[in-house]
Design an enzyme around this catalytic site. Structure first.
Site, mmCIF file in Angstrom:
data_model
loop_
_atom_site.group_PDB
_atom_site.id
_atom_site.type_symbol
_atom_site.label_atom_id
_atom_site.label_comp_id
_atom_site.label_asym_id
_atom_site.label_seq_id
_atom_site.Cartn_x
_atom_site.Cartn_y
_atom_site.Cartn_z
ATOM 1 N N GLY A 257 -6.752 -21.077 20.848
ATOM 2 C CA GLY A 257 -5.657 -21.694 21.608
ATOM 3 C C GLY A 257 -4.918 -22.722 20.780
ATOM 4 N N PHE A 258 -5.650 -23.694 20.247
ATOM 5 C CA PHE A 258 -5.107 -24.711 19.328
ATOM 6 C C PHE A 258 -3.995 -25.552 19.946
ATOM 7 C CE2 PHE A 258 -6.435 -20.882 16.965
ATOM 8 C CZ PHE A 258 -7.546 -21.408 16.359
ATOM 9 N N GLY A 485 -13.630 -20.177 21.825
ATOM 10 C CA GLY A 485 -14.255 -19.878 20.542
ATOM 11 C C GLY A 485 -14.871 -21.085 19.866
ATOM 12 N N THR A 664 -21.744 -24.669 15.413
ATOM 13 C CA THR A 664 -20.394 -24.551 15.965
ATOM 14 C C THR A 664 -19.522 -25.735 15.521
ATOM 15 O OG1 THR A 664 -21.112 -25.591 18.014
ATOM 16 C CG2 THR A 664 -21.134 -23.201 17.954
ATOM 17 N N GLY A 731 -15.996 -35.994 19.494
ATOM 18 C CA GLY A 731 -15.046 -34.870 19.540
ATOM 19 C C GLY A 731 -14.760 -34.346 18.148
ATOM 20 N N GLY A 733 -12.701 -31.082 17.677
ATOM 21 C CA GLY A 733 -11.737 -29.977 17.625
ATOM 22 C C GLY A 733 -10.566 -30.221 16.699
ATOM 23 N N GLU A 734 -10.136 -31.456 16.590
ATOM 24 C CA GLU A 734 -8.882 -31.729 15.890
ATOM 25 C C GLU A 734 -9.018 -32.517 14.594
ATOM 26 O OE1 GLU A 734 -5.644 -32.120 19.257
ATOM 27 O OE2 GLU A 734 -7.605 -32.742 19.925
HETATM 28 MO MO1 MOS Z 1 -5.181 -29.345 21.560
HETATM 29 S S1 MOS Z 1 -3.734 -29.448 20.185
HETATM 30 O O1 MOS Z 1 -5.271 -30.708 22.413
HETATM 31 O O2 MOS Z 1 -5.487 -27.809 22.105
#
Ligand code: MOS
Length: 767
Positions: A257-258, A485, A664, A731, A733-734
């Site tokens: 998704g990103f 994912g 992960t 966190g 993810g980013e």
């Molecule tokens: Mo994100 S860029 O908060 O999916």
């Protein structure tokens, strides 16, 4: 509903914070995804399903004066061609409120197919429904619209001088200042004053956006590639004026998704419209070009970074300003300079963000919106200042490492950048780097090393969770969060297994479905912390209920035990050496299962929950600066004759608090680094400055890094829990993408002596 069997734990790491938390557990959804058993949104079988394709406008601004659908309707298999002339009425998107996160669900303000107004080149102006995808696409290509063209502004660089101040919201503050940074810059003995540009980027998740929609009266089922089933449901209920309770949105498997699947875009709405109007189940899988035309991307930017320092490197002035883009029909004002208020202890600071509104599609979030490109400018500027000072760039960062947040003096909840740099420098062999650029060669390759700081804020959203323990010993966690994912479901299973003291294999997690308790979007690197907070509370509640139940029987070994003294292990509750399993407690009581729920689903409960969340969020932010950070180290090789840049080594040392799953988490951080390599070296959406049309909407012409472009990537964590976040996690993810482009640009300078201040760093800029 998701039905996935947990695989056994196959590998371990050294960092276990619990029996399962910290372990490198395999993804619970890994086997079904890799064997093809998982059904994605465009694959769910329905008898009689029809297929839809979009028609895109070919002007950037204008009124549609006529649409000729004759040729399209004549294509064999075409069921319906829907345009603004025959579409049923829908409600326009609701107004965005800066304090209500859910009001941001819609990608744009356009009321698709209920207007003859075109607001960007590529806006959907018709949808064709047919018996096969081929017929739908063929017919879509035959729809002819004529326009009364209106003047438009589409050229970001040309419009940038007319930028306006970017409004600040509670959630996304913009800018700030301390002292007089311009005066301090003018007085500084050593300084740099630099201008950077970054291009527009587009989303290229492996699974393009897809929707399958099925109406049954006023009830609607939607299979959707989404980062937020809750937003999709809320927005569709609003658009089609039906109760949200009658809509079920299901997204158990999402192929990336990103940020591109966070909002609701035209494809989703028009598939639901097509199903409503034809009475058929309808499916739409966007083409790759369709994603570029109808889903927002990352804003382009122009940035200024000016730094002033004493000769010992201490920063007296830090200025970071940005101009970024919104569509006239909406978008997300990116916090491009936000990291720069937290990174360096400058005496004077000035951060300013401006925007221009163009006749282009609304931009949207894309992995670390703001920081991904903001860290490029600030981190290259630091490298340039280090060169001016004759200082090592890591040394310069350490001299300016702040004790408290430089702008407001708030405390850092956690900050281990010094440790990250020390460990990275040692492991990467930073001491071998020549401070003099352009002198290290390996045959025809010029070799260089660079570093940059990674930084992304941490926060949590509100999640409702239920946990059930059954007489067979199984544990069921239910929460409508998203798995695209990242390994989020696996992480929650690990957390539940530890909290309840049960084997990982006995925990099943259901997610990605509005039939489950409501959960926040997967975004902002916040999902794992958000769900974990409620999951841990639900597990505590469940253990109390189980103790109460056990104590009802005089035969229970737990009789007389107090909740505070219990430990959860071996599938049950124990008090010293005595205890019993949950299965045994339930069997004796003759009860099949017990549930514990956190959060309320009523309208009032929702309202109170949101207010509580907002006040905690704001109080927390007044008190703490919370962020994941890291040190990115890279080595590049630049062909001395052709300017070709190869990234040859990478090490990221991250301070992300507790690592829930070492496998992960490593994948997430590596994925971020790969995406950063793309931003640094090849990704660029090209907009025709005359017509505002994106010219390279395909994987052939928009260059993503492929395997051959990506070196071995090493990822390390400091793995020290944050004291203010659930389970101590910050966190992941980013933060991985942040600093990447900066580290590469700095390494390219070290290799070649050339500074590239305009992304991407393509070979023409090095010759
Ligand atoms: Mo994100 S860029 O908060 O999916």
């Amino acid at each position: 509903m998701t039905q996935v069997q947990n695989p056994p734990v196959t590998t371990t790491t050294t960092t276990a914070a619990g029996k399962y938390v910290g372990q490198a557990v395999d993804r619970v959804d890994g086997a079904v995804k890799t064997t093809g058993e998982a059904r994605f949104a465009a694959e769910v079988p329905y008898a009689n399903v029809a297929h839809a394709a979009l028609v895109h406008s070919t002007v950037s601004r204008g009124r549609i004066t006529a649409v000729d659908t004759t040729a399209a309707a004549a294509v064999e298999g075409v069921i319906s061609v829907i345009t603004h002339e025959n579409a049923v009425r829908m409600r326009p998107p609701s107004k965005v409120s800066p304090i209500d996160i859910d009001s941001m669900a819609s990608g744009t303000t356009v009321n698709y197919l209920n207007t003859d107004q075109v607001s960007w080149n590529g806006q959907p102006i018709a949808v064709v429904v047919a018996e096969t995808p081929h017929a739908a696409h063929e017919a879509a290509g035959l729809v002819r619209a004529t326009y009364e063209v209106q003047p438009s502004t589409v050229d970001f660089k040309a419009e940038a001088p007319n930028a306006e101040p970017q409004p600040s919201s509670l959630i996304l503050p913009s800018g700030g200042s301390k002292g007089d940074a311009e005066a301090a810059l003018a007085a500084a003995p050593v300084s740099v004053d630099l201008r950077f540009t970054t291009p527009m980027h587009h989303h290229n998740a492996i699974e393009p956006h897809a929707t399958t929609a099925v109406w049954d009266g006023d009830r609607l089922t939607v299979h959707e590639a989404s980062q937020s089933v809750v937003w999709v449901r809320k927005h569709l209920a609003h658009k089609f004026s039906v109760p949200a309770e009658g809509i079920r949105v299901i997204a158990p498997f999402v192929g990336g998704g990103f940020g591109g699947k966070a909002n609701v875009w035209a494809g989703t709405i028009l598939t639901v419209l097509a199903a409503r109007m034809t009475g058929r189940p309808v499916r739409m899988l966007l083409t790759r070009e369709g994603v570029y035309r109808t889903v927002g991307g990352r804003t382009p930017t122009i940035q200024r970074v000016a730094l002033g320092a004493r000769s010992d490197g201490h920063l007296t002035s830090l200025i970071h300003t940005s101009v970024s883009q919104l569509g006239r029909v909406g978008g997300m004002a990116e916090p491009v300079t936000s990291q720069s208020s937290h990174l360096y202890a400058a005496d004077n600071l000035l951060l300013k963000q401006e925007i221009v509104k163009l006749d282009q599609i609304a931009n949207t979030s894309m992995r670390a919106p703001g920081e991904a490109i903001g860290t490029y400018a600030i981190e290259v500027a630091i490298d340039e200042l280090a060169a001016e000072l004759g200082m090592d760039p890591i040394e310069l960062r350490m001299v300016n490492e702040p004790e408290t947040d430089p702008l407001h003096g708030r405390k850092f909840s956690h900050r281990m950048l010094r440790e990250a740099y020390a460990r990275g420098a040692e492991r990467f062999g930073w001491a071998n780097r020549s401070p003099e650029p352009g002198v290290t060669r390996d045959g025809r390759w010029l070799v260089g090393m660079g570093v940059a700081t990674a930084y992304h804020p941490s926060f949590q959203l509100r999640a409702n969770v239920t946990v059930r323990v059954s007489v067979d010993g199984g544990v069921l966690v239910r929460c409508g969060f998203q798995e695209m994912g990242m390994g989020g479901a696996t992480a929650q299973a690990q957390i539940a297994a530890d909290a309840l003291g049960v084997p990982f294999e006995s925990v099943r997690v259901e997610y990605g479905d509005t039939a489950l308790p409501l959960a926040p979007m997967a975004g902002g690197s916040a999902q794992t912390a958000s769900v974990a907070t409620s999951l841990l509370a639900a597990c505590e509640k469940l253990k109390k209920s189980m103790l109460e139940l056990a104590k009802k029987s005089s035969e229970s070994p737990l009789r007389g035990a107090r909740a505070a003294d219990l430990s959860a292990r071996d599938g049950g509750l124990f008090h010293g050496g005595r205890g019993e399993t949950y299965a045994s407690i339930l069997a004796r009581a003759g009860i099949p299962s017990v549930d514990a729920a956190i959060g309320s689903e009523t309208r009032l409960g929702d309202l109170v929950g949101n207010m509580r969340f907002m006040s905690k969020f704001l109080m927390d932010r007044r008190r703490w600066v919370k962020a994941a950070c890291g040190a990115q180290f890279c080595e590049v090789r630049v062909d001395a004759d052709t300017g070709e840049v190869r990234v040859s080594r990478w090490l990221g040392v991250f301070d992300v608090g507790t690592v829930i799953n070492a496998k992960t988490a490593t994948s997430q951080l590596k994925g971020g680094i790969v995406m950063g390599i793309g931003a640094a070296l090849s990704e660029e959406s090209l907009v025709d400055p005359r017509h505002g049309r994106v010219m390279n909407p395909s994987l052939a012409e928009y260059h993503l890094p492929v395997h051959a472009d990506v070196p071995r990537i090493d990822v390390e964590y400091l793995d020290v829990p944050d004291p203010t976040m659930p389970l101590g996690l910050l966190g992941i993810g980013e933060v991985g993408i942040t600093g990447v482009a900066g580290a590469i640009a700095n390494a390219v300078h070290n290799a070649t002596g050339k500074r590239v201040r305009d992304l991407p760093i393509t070979l023409d800029k090095l010759l």
